[in-house]
Enzyme design. Structure first.
Site, PDB file in Angstrom:
ATOM      1  N   SER A   1       0.747  -1.275  -0.059  1.00  0.00           N
ATOM      2  CA  SER A   1       0.129  -0.020   0.067  1.00  0.00           C
ATOM      3  C   SER A   1       0.854   1.155  -0.003  1.00  0.00           C
ATOM      4  O   SER A   1       1.582   1.125   1.010  1.00  0.00           O
ATOM      5  CB  SER A   1      -0.974  -0.289   1.141  1.00  0.00           C
ATOM      6  N   GLY A   2       0.589   2.119  -0.817  1.00  0.00           N
ATOM      7  CA  GLY A   2       0.989   3.661  -0.876  1.00  0.00           C
ATOM      8  C   GLY A   2       0.951   4.259   0.388  1.00  0.00           C
ATOM      9  O   GLY A   2       1.895   4.942   0.874  1.00  0.00           O
TER      10      GLY A   2
ATOM     11  N   ASP B   1       1.088  10.266   2.165  1.00  0.00           N
ATOM     12  CA  ASP B   1       0.778   9.690   1.031  1.00  0.00           C
ATOM     13  C   ASP B   1       0.524  10.546  -0.233  1.00  0.00           C
ATOM     14  O   ASP B   1      -0.404  10.453  -1.073  1.00  0.00           O
ATOM     15  CB  ASP B   1      -0.314   8.864   1.243  1.00  0.00           C
TER      16      ASP B   1
ATOM     17  N   ASP C   1       1.006  -0.962  -5.036  1.00  0.00           N
ATOM     18  CA  ASP C   1       0.123   0.233  -5.254  1.00  0.00           C
ATOM     19  C   ASP C   1       1.313   1.358  -5.895  1.00  0.00           C
ATOM     20  O   ASP C   1       1.771   1.916  -5.233  1.00  0.00           O
ATOM     21  CB  ASP C   1      -0.321   0.818  -3.852  1.00  0.00           C
TER      22      ASP C   1
END
Ligand code: SPV
Ligand code: MG
Length: 540
Positions: free
Chosen positions: A45-46, A57, A84
């Site tokens: 996940s970013g 983010d 991501d």
């Protein structure tokens, strides 16, 4: 696990007849935890990766920092990672380089979203974030697909039209275009707390290509509803990070308040648990395989006698602790052993035992050293024997290679014999070695057995083959022979007069072979005052 295999696994997840799930991870240890929980894939996940770096983010972490972290995650796991990849970190060209680097790091696929660089998280003012142009985004997908080297590497196109408030029609139009451009799946994202628009999209999309969702906001939807809607893959996108944050906040606050770690101890992972996640067991097995040779060898050093020929030098210390060239004899010996990888040493002390105070040794004390001789000293360390050891005197000085070569010589018991009978360094009463063959001085190891050790030059009707230098290597069976010989000799009347050569002779009498490793000088032992000058010269 090869990347080929990981890419295949990800493609299988997307094409599976079942509803499949992947869970977020953000570093090596969380990735390993996700795999151990049973998940078949990981969402890098970013949001979570930027948060674990402590940044936003919003592409504040560079793409190479992300890729470096992915390498740890990938190395720690055998399941596929779907990155991501935000917007692909730039235009089509950045996307090409990203795909290349991801394949090199064994990442199985990337999801890119149709926003503009630098993006920010979709749940922060999602409707104000500009979308990418359809053509430009399709070019990015095509560029990625064209440069991937593994056919199964997956590129997922993420449609942000619903989040950005552009409506269902635009979402479908974009999904169609991305599908035509070669995307291996569509991720349709929503920020609503109900799944209605996602389910509506799924209906319209009707299985044209694998469909991926992220139910972070509509989390209360029963999973059965996704199954029924024909969704292919669910991403639980941030739950490892969020659970760890709460756990860390609780623990840090408690420790701060109580000024103690007592209360948290039973609720946090043990260090053994961490070792397990790090794969410590694999490392110890590898050490068994690759490091065993010298690392497990220990030494048993006889240092109980005074060395009375050294007079006042040994008034307050045993011979082992006299100073030669600025260091004690025993200190030099331990140093030499360590250089050869032998880190465990048992020193048998007797006379002035307290003066033996070197770090990193185990001291074994023979209180009755005055009553006996070498074998009576040796038995006080018998409990420390292991299946790979050296037994040696403490008054030896020798060149490093002698120990190195002895360690490599085969044999259950191997003794070092100096074949240079004219060695000027040798004084006193050496132990003469009579061997099955004389030293041929060739560079190749000879197969030679010991016939007998004696303090006499005339013990057999031939000249001795050399001097035993007081050093032996013992392996598993050799240790058993020594234990058995000591048990037998202990019952004899003259046990207290026996020395190491008597032990070796007894073992030979029992029919067991003792191998000989020949050397040609390069050592001495310290027995008398005359030896001190020679020893000082030897250490220069
Ligand atoms: C992420 O995990 O970083 C995502 C999913 O992009 S979300 O945060 O839901 O947008
Ligand atoms: Mg993200």
């Amino acid at each position: 696990m090869t990347n080929k295999n990981k890419c295949k696994q990800l493609r299988a997840l997307l094409g599976s007849d079942e509803l499949e799930f992947i869970l977020e991870a953000h570093n090596g240890v969380s990735a390993s935890i996700v795999e151990r929980a049973g998940f078949k894939g990981i969402w890098a996940s970013g949001l979570a990766m930027s948060a674990q770096f402590g940044v936003r983010d919003s592409n504040e972490a560079s793409w190479t920092q992300i890729v470096d972290m992915l390498e740890f995650m990938s190395d720690a796991t055998s399941i596929p990672i779907l990155l991501d990849g935000d917007t692909g970190y730039g235009n089509f060209n950045n996307m090409r380089r990203l795909v290349k680097k991801l394949e090199q790091r064994e990442v199985a696929g990337v999801c890119i979203e149709d926003k503009q660089f630098p993006k920010t998280n979709s749940f922060i003012d999602g409707n104000k974030q500009p979308l990418a142009g359809i053509d430009e985004f399709c070019g990015k997908i095509k560029a990625g697909k064209d440069c991937q080297s593994d056919d199964d590497f997956c590129i997922i196109a993420r449609v942000e039209a619903l989040i950005a408030g552009w409506g269902m029609e635009e979402a479908l139009r974009r999904a169609e275009a991305y599908h035509d451009a070669g995307a291996d799946g569509i991720l349709i994202h929503s920020k609503l707390s109900r799944p209605d628009e996602i389910l509506a999209f799924a209906r319209e999309w009707s299985g044209r290509s694998p469909l991926v969702i992220v139910p972070t906001k509509y989390y209360s939807t029963p999973t059965g509803a996704f199954r029924k809607a024909g969704i292919d893959l669910v991403i639980w996108a941030n739950h490892m990070l969020r659970s760890s944050i709460i756990a860390m906040e609780k623990a840090s606050q408690e420790i701060f308040k109580s000024e103690s770690i007592l209360d948290v101890e039973d609720r946090i992972a043990t260090v053994d648990h961490i070792f397990k996640l790090q794969g410590a067991e694999e490392l110890s097995q590898a050490q068994e395989r690759y490091l065993k040779q010298s690392n497990d060898i220990q030494s048993i050093i006889l240092a109980a006698s005074r060395g009375s020929e050294l007079h006042e030098l040994t008034t307050d210390r045993p011979k082992a602790m006299i100073n030669i060239g600025g260091k004690t004899l025993l200190g030099r010996l331990i140093e030499g052993l360590k250089k050869a990888g032998i880190n465990k040493s048992t020193v048998i002390a007797g006379y002035k035992a307290d003066s033996i105070d070197l770090p990193g040794i185990e001291k074994c004390i023979n209180e009755d050293y005055q009553l006996g001789d070498e074998l009576q000293t040796l038995i006080s360390a018998q409990n420390n024997f292991n299946d790979d050891m050296l037994i040696l005197y403490s008054d030896l000085l020798f060149r490093e290679y002698i120990l190195r070569d002895l360690i490599e010589t085969d044999g259950e018991i191997v003794i070092v014999v100096d074949s240079a009978l004219d060695n000027p360094n040798i004084s006193g009463c050496p132990d003469y070695a009579y061997c099955s063959k004389e030293d041929d001085r060739s560079p190749f190891m000879q197969d030679v057995l010991l016939t007998q050790l004696s303090s006499s030059k005339d013990a057999l009707d031939r000249t001795p083959s050399g001097y035993w230098i007081g050093m032996m290597r013992v392996r598993k069976q050799g240790r058993q022979w020594i234990d058995a010989a000591l048990d037998e000799l202990k019952t004899t009347d003259n046990f207290n007069e026996l020395k190491l050569p008597d032990l070796l002779n007894h073992i030979i009498e029992q029919g067991n072979p003792i191998n000989v490793h020949y050397i040609d000088g390069h050592w001495l032992d310290v027995n008398s005052l005359d030896d001190i000058d020679r020893a000082n010269d030897f250490t220069k």
